[in-house]
Design a protein around this motif. Structure first.
Motif, PDB file in Angstrom:
ATOM      1  N   ASP A  58       0.841  -1.200   0.000  1.00 43.39           N
ATOM      2  CA  ASP A  58       0.000   0.000   0.000  1.00 43.39           C
ATOM      3  C   ASP A  58       0.875   1.248   0.000  1.00 43.39           C
ATOM      4  O   ASP A  58       0.588   2.223  -0.708  1.00 43.39           O
ATOM      5  CB  ASP A  58      -0.918   0.026   1.227  1.00 43.39           C
ATOM      6  N   ARG A  61       2.367   1.773  -3.419  1.00 35.22           N
ATOM      7  CA  ARG A  61       1.380   2.309  -4.359  1.00 35.22           C
ATOM      8  C   ARG A  61       1.181   3.813  -4.149  1.00 35.22           C
ATOM      9  O   ARG A  61       1.068   4.569  -5.106  1.00 35.22           O
ATOM     10  CB  ARG A  61       0.043   1.562  -4.246  1.00 35.22           C
ATOM     11  N   LYS A  65       1.950   6.687  -6.896  1.00 32.92           N
ATOM     12  CA  LYS A  65       0.918   7.646  -7.307  1.00 32.92           C
ATOM     13  C   LYS A  65       1.362   9.088  -7.068  1.00 32.92           C
ATOM     14  O   LYS A  65       0.964   9.991  -7.808  1.00 32.92           O
ATOM     15  CB  LYS A  65      -0.388   7.360  -6.572  1.00 32.92           C
ATOM     16  N   HIS A  97       3.469  -1.490 -10.056  1.00 29.51           N
ATOM     17  CA  HIS A  97       2.208  -0.903  -9.602  1.00 29.51           C
ATOM     18  C   HIS A  97       1.441  -0.173 -10.701  1.00 29.51           C
ATOM     19  O   HIS A  97       0.208  -0.115 -10.642  1.00 29.51           O
ATOM     20  CB  HIS A  97       2.461   0.016  -8.399  1.00 29.51           C
ATOM     21  N   ASN A  98       2.122   0.381 -11.681  1.00 23.08           N
ATOM     22  CA  ASN A  98       1.411   1.080 -12.755  1.00 23.08           C
ATOM     23  C   ASN A  98       0.657   0.123 -13.659  1.00 23.08           C
ATOM     24  O   ASN A  98      -0.208   0.552 -14.417  1.00 23.08           O
ATOM     25  CB  ASN A  98       2.383   1.926 -13.594  1.00 23.08           C
ATOM     26  N   ASP A 102      -6.369  -0.560  -9.327  1.00 23.54           N
ATOM     27  CA  ASP A 102      -6.703  -0.618  -7.908  1.00 23.54           C
ATOM     28  C   ASP A 102      -7.664  -1.764  -7.607  1.00 23.54           C
ATOM     29  O   ASP A 102      -7.549  -2.424  -6.568  1.00 23.54           O
ATOM     30  CB  ASP A 102      -7.318   0.711  -7.448  1.00 23.54           C
ATOM     31  N   TYR A 105      -5.674  -4.967  -7.682  1.00 24.93           N
ATOM     32  CA  TYR A 105      -4.797  -4.954  -6.513  1.00 24.93           C
ATOM     33  C   TYR A 105      -5.564  -5.354  -5.245  1.00 24.93           C
ATOM     34  O   TYR A 105      -5.084  -6.165  -4.454  1.00 24.93           O
ATOM     35  CB  TYR A 105      -4.172  -3.560  -6.350  1.00 24.93           C
ATOM     36  N   ARG A 121       6.396  -7.318  -4.213  1.00 24.22           N
ATOM     37  CA  ARG A 121       6.526  -6.739  -5.544  1.00 24.22           C
ATOM     38  C   ARG A 121       6.728  -7.856  -6.565  1.00 24.22           C
ATOM     39  O   ARG A 121       6.189  -7.804  -7.666  1.00 24.22           O
ATOM     40  CB  ARG A 121       7.729  -5.794  -5.562  1.00 24.22           C
TER      41      ARG A 121
END
Length: 149
Positions: A58, A61, A65, A97-98, A102, A105, A121
């Motif tokens: 989290d 991420r 962002k 992450h990209n 969401d 995820y 990861r």
């Protein structure tokens, strides 16, 4: 709120450190009892590991962002927060992450908790690669069907 989170994490860190010290003492005094004790609490330790992994992912991420990828043609991209990791580490985080929405995820986190498997990861990257492979295979099948191969 941030101070409260830091206080909680400091408390957890100190508690885990105390647990480790106590376990080491128990192992020296009575190895058999140490094994029995650890067998009883193994599931709890695993749950702590899984929840910790979720907190870490989290956090990653949020970092991703708040630090959008830099493009050579747009050198001055403002970020909403300070860059707290190296560019190399940030690039690795972006790579994973990209590529995961969401929604996906959150599903992966839920599955991780249900199966008691820490989220890393690397595990997220495997999901990305598996999805890419499935998309590639279905695209190849569709192309083959269209071309008659």
């Amino acid at each position: 709120m941030t101070d409260h989170l830091q206080t909680q994490l400091a408390h957890v860190t100190n508690t885990l450190s105390d647990c480790k010290s106590n376990l080491e003492q128990l192992i020296r005094r009575d190895p058999t009892k140490a094994i029995q004790s650890m067998a009883k609490i193994h599931k709890t330790i695993l749950e702590v590991e899984v929840l910790s992994s979720h907190l870490m992912m989290d956090t990653e991420r949020l970092i991703v962002k708040s630090n959008p990828p830099q493009r050579w043609w747009r050198k001055n991209v403002d970020s909403s927060g300070p860059q707290i990791v190296s560019n190399r580490e940030l690039k690795k985080m972006h790579r994973v992450h990209n590529q995961i929405s969401d929604t996906v995820y959150e599903k992966l986190k839920k599955r991780s908790l249900e199966k008691q498997i820490p989220l890393t990861r690397e595990s997220l990257l495997r999901v990305v690669q598996q999805n890419a492979a499935m998309l590639g295979a279905s695209s190849a099948a569709a192309t083959g069907a269209i071309t008659g191969i």
